[in-house]
Scaffold this motif. Structure first.
Motif, PDB file in Angstrom:
ATOM      1  N   GLU A   8       0.847  -1.182   0.000  1.00 62.11           N
ATOM      2  CA  GLU A   8       0.000   0.000   0.000  1.00 62.11           C
ATOM      3  C   GLU A   8       0.884   1.234   0.000  1.00 62.11           C
ATOM      4  OE1 GLU A   8      -2.177  -0.400   3.584  1.00 62.11           O
ATOM      5  OE2 GLU A   8      -3.188  -2.213   2.946  1.00 62.11           O
ATOM      6  N   GLY A   9       0.412   2.284  -0.560  1.00 61.47           N
ATOM      7  CA  GLY A   9       1.128   3.555  -0.498  1.00 61.47           C
ATOM      8  C   GLY A   9       2.177   3.695  -1.582  1.00 61.47           C
ATOM      9  N   LYS A  10       3.269   4.392  -1.235  1.00 61.77           N
ATOM     10  CA  LYS A  10       4.255   4.757  -2.242  1.00 61.77           C
ATOM     11  C   LYS A  10       5.107   3.585  -2.725  1.00 61.77           C
ATOM     12  CE  LYS A  10       7.627   6.362   1.136  1.00 61.77           C
ATOM     13  NZ  LYS A  10       8.440   7.489   1.564  1.00 61.77           N
ATOM     14  N   PHE A  11       5.166   2.459  -2.026  1.00 65.81           N
ATOM     15  CA  PHE A  11       5.974   1.318  -2.437  1.00 65.81           C
ATOM     16  C   PHE A  11       5.191   0.279  -3.233  1.00 65.81           C
ATOM     17  CE2 PHE A  11       8.228   2.800   1.399  1.00 65.81           C
ATOM     18  CZ  PHE A  11       9.424   3.152   0.792  1.00 65.81           C
ATOM     19  N   ALA A  12       3.935   0.565  -3.532  1.00 64.53           N
ATOM     20  CA  ALA A  12       3.102  -0.397  -4.254  1.00 64.53           C
ATOM     21  C   ALA A  12       3.672  -0.744  -5.631  1.00 64.53           C
ATOM     22  CB  ALA A  12       1.676   0.127  -4.376  1.00 64.53           C
ATOM     23  N   PRO A  13       4.127   0.233  -6.438  1.00 66.81           N
ATOM     24  CA  PRO A  13       4.693  -0.141  -7.744  1.00 66.81           C
ATOM     25  C   PRO A  13       5.946  -1.003  -7.622  1.00 66.81           C
ATOM     26  CG  PRO A  13       4.177   2.204  -7.703  1.00 66.81           C
ATOM     27  CD  PRO A  13       3.993   1.681  -6.312  1.00 66.81           C
ATOM     28  N   VAL A  14       6.756  -0.757  -6.617  1.00 63.54           N
ATOM     29  CA  VAL A  14       7.972  -1.549  -6.428  1.00 63.54           C
ATOM     30  C   VAL A  14       7.610  -2.983  -6.063  1.00 63.54           C
ATOM     31  CG1 VAL A  14      10.073  -1.774  -5.057  1.00 63.54           C
ATOM     32  CG2 VAL A  14       9.294   0.483  -5.762  1.00 63.54           C
ATOM     33  N   ALA A  15       6.638  -3.150  -5.201  1.00 63.18           N
ATOM     34  CA  ALA A  15       6.221  -4.489  -4.800  1.00 63.18           C
ATOM     35  C   ALA A  15       5.652  -5.257  -5.987  1.00 63.18           C
ATOM     36  CB  ALA A  15       5.186  -4.399  -3.679  1.00 63.18           C
ATOM     37  N   GLN A  16       4.876  -4.566  -6.826  1.00 60.98           N
ATOM     38  CA  GLN A  16       4.338  -5.228  -8.018  1.00 60.98           C
ATOM     39  C   GLN A  16       5.457  -5.628  -8.970  1.00 60.98           C
ATOM     40  OE1 GLN A  16       1.594  -2.382  -9.545  1.00 60.98           O
ATOM     41  NE2 GLN A  16      -0.045  -2.915  -8.103  1.00 60.98           N
ATOM     42  N   LEU A  17       6.441  -4.772  -9.126  1.00 59.31           N
ATOM     43  CA  LEU A  17       7.573  -5.079  -9.992  1.00 59.31           C
ATOM     44  C   LEU A  17       8.351  -6.291  -9.477  1.00 59.31           C
ATOM     45  CD1 LEU A  17       9.324  -4.270 -12.436  1.00 59.31           C
ATOM     46  CD2 LEU A  17      10.628  -2.819 -10.881  1.00 59.31           C
ATOM     47  N   ILE A  18       8.547  -6.367  -8.193  1.00 59.07           N
ATOM     48  CA  ILE A  18       9.261  -7.504  -7.607  1.00 59.07           C
ATOM     49  C   ILE A  18       8.488  -8.794  -7.828  1.00 59.07           C
ATOM     50  CG2 ILE A  18      10.014  -8.523  -5.422  1.00 59.07           C
ATOM     51  CD1 ILE A  18      10.780  -5.668  -4.559  1.00 59.07           C
ATOM     52  N   GLU A  19       7.183  -8.747  -7.692  1.00 61.61           N
ATOM     53  CA  GLU A  19       6.368  -9.942  -7.913  1.00 61.61           C
ATOM     54  C   GLU A  19       6.451 -10.404  -9.367  1.00 61.61           C
ATOM     55  OE1 GLU A  19       2.398  -9.196  -6.637  1.00 61.61           O
ATOM     56  OE2 GLU A  19       2.974  -8.963  -4.538  1.00 61.61           O
ATOM     57  N   VAL A  20       6.420  -9.452 -10.303  1.00 58.84           N
ATOM     58  CA  VAL A  20       6.503  -9.808 -11.724  1.00 58.84           C
ATOM     59  C   VAL A  20       7.881 -10.363 -12.033  1.00 58.84           C
ATOM     60  CG1 VAL A  20       6.508  -8.857 -14.060  1.00 58.84           C
ATOM     61  CG2 VAL A  20       4.734  -8.193 -12.455  1.00 58.84           C
ATOM     62  N   MET A  21       8.919  -9.738 -11.503  1.00 60.66           N
ATOM     63  CA  MET A  21      10.286 -10.191 -11.784  1.00 60.66           C
ATOM     64  C   MET A  21      10.561 -11.577 -11.203  1.00 60.66           C
ATOM     65  SD  MET A  21      12.491  -6.692 -11.359  1.00 60.66           S
ATOM     66  CE  MET A  21      14.043  -7.523 -11.529  1.00 60.66           C
ATOM     67  N   ALA A  22       9.895 -11.919 -10.112  1.00 59.62           N
ATOM     68  CA  ALA A  22      10.089 -13.233  -9.507  1.00 59.62           C
ATOM     69  C   ALA A  22       9.559 -14.348 -10.396  1.00 59.62           C
ATOM     70  CB  ALA A  22       9.418 -13.279  -8.139  1.00 59.62           C
ATOM     71  N   THR A  23       8.591 -14.037 -11.239  1.00 60.69           N
ATOM     72  CA  THR A  23       8.013 -15.065 -12.102  1.00 60.69           C
ATOM     73  C   THR A  23       8.744 -15.189 -13.442  1.00 60.69           C
ATOM     74  OG1 THR A  23       6.434 -13.517 -13.061  1.00 60.69           O
ATOM     75  CG2 THR A  23       5.733 -14.726 -11.091  1.00 60.69           C
ATOM     76  N   LEU A  24       9.596 -14.211 -13.785  1.00 60.95           N
ATOM     77  CA  LEU A  24      10.274 -14.223 -15.080  1.00 60.95           C
ATOM     78  C   LEU A  24      11.655 -14.849 -14.979  1.00 60.95           C
ATOM     79  CD1 LEU A  24       9.474 -10.604 -16.298  1.00 60.95           C
ATOM     80  CD2 LEU A  24       8.354 -12.695 -16.999  1.00 60.95           C
ATOM     81  N   SER A  25      12.095 -15.420 -16.071  1.00 64.29           N
ATOM     82  CA  SER A  25      13.466 -15.913 -16.133  1.00 64.29           C
ATOM     83  C   SER A  25      14.374 -14.761 -16.559  1.00 64.29           C
ATOM     84  CB  SER A  25      13.579 -17.060 -17.137  1.00 64.29           C
ATOM     85  OG  SER A  25      13.385 -16.572 -18.447  1.00 64.29           O
ATOM     86  N   VAL A  26      15.683 -14.984 -16.498  1.00 72.27           N
ATOM     87  CA  VAL A  26      16.647 -13.955 -16.885  1.00 72.27           C
ATOM     88  C   VAL A  26      16.463 -13.589 -18.355  1.00 72.27           C
ATOM     89  CG1 VAL A  26      19.094 -13.442 -17.144  1.00 72.27           C
ATOM     90  CG2 VAL A  26      18.298 -14.705 -15.157  1.00 72.27           C
ATOM     91  N   ASP A  27      16.247 -14.580 -19.201  1.00 78.13           N
ATOM     92  CA  ASP A  27      16.065 -14.317 -20.628  1.00 78.13           C
ATOM     93  C   ASP A  27      14.826 -13.460 -20.890  1.00 78.13           C
ATOM     94  OD1 ASP A  27      18.249 -15.907 -20.958  1.00 78.13           O
ATOM     95  OD2 ASP A  27      17.096 -17.687 -21.527  1.00 78.13           O
TER      96      ASP A  27
END
Length: 109
Positions: A8-27
């Motif tokens: 919630e709040g100002k860190f919401a975009p960062v948390a969403q980015l971390i969740e998306v990056m956790a599901t992606l491979s390096v490629d």
């Protein structure tokens, strides 16, 4: 990794980015194909070995061709200019002296 408060709040975009990056491979994150992928690095093999190898072979072919071309030229005796042979011998001896001194300095390395 992220608490509920950070979503919630100002860190919401960062948390969403971390969740998306956790599901992606390096490629997938880098968006690279087989040619530029950091895991494969196929381009390095060509860039660091084959291109300099081709340049070396072309240099040797050029040197051999120039030596063959120069050896076909007439010398001073055959064109009735004996002074030309004297000058050529002086140039050759000077070049050999230079190379001897240069190799002494480069031999340290």
């Amino acid at each position: 990794f992220c608490s509920d408060r950070s979503r919630e709040g100002k860190f919401a975009p960062v948390a969403q980015l971390i969740e998306v990056m956790a599901t992606l491979s390096v490629d997938e994150m880098l968006g690279c194909g087989e040619w530029l992928c950091p895991r494969n690095r196929v381009w390095e093999r060509y860039f660091y070995t084959i291109i300099p190898g081709i340049a070396g072979v072309l240099s040797l072919v050029f040197a051999i061709a120039m030596k063959a071309r120069l050896s076909k030229k007439p010398d001073g005796k055959s064109i009735n200019v004996p002074k030309l042979d004297t000058i050529a011998a002086q140039v050759k001896s000077s070049a050999n002296a230079f190379l001897k001194i240069e190799n002494m300095f480069l031999g340290v390395f």
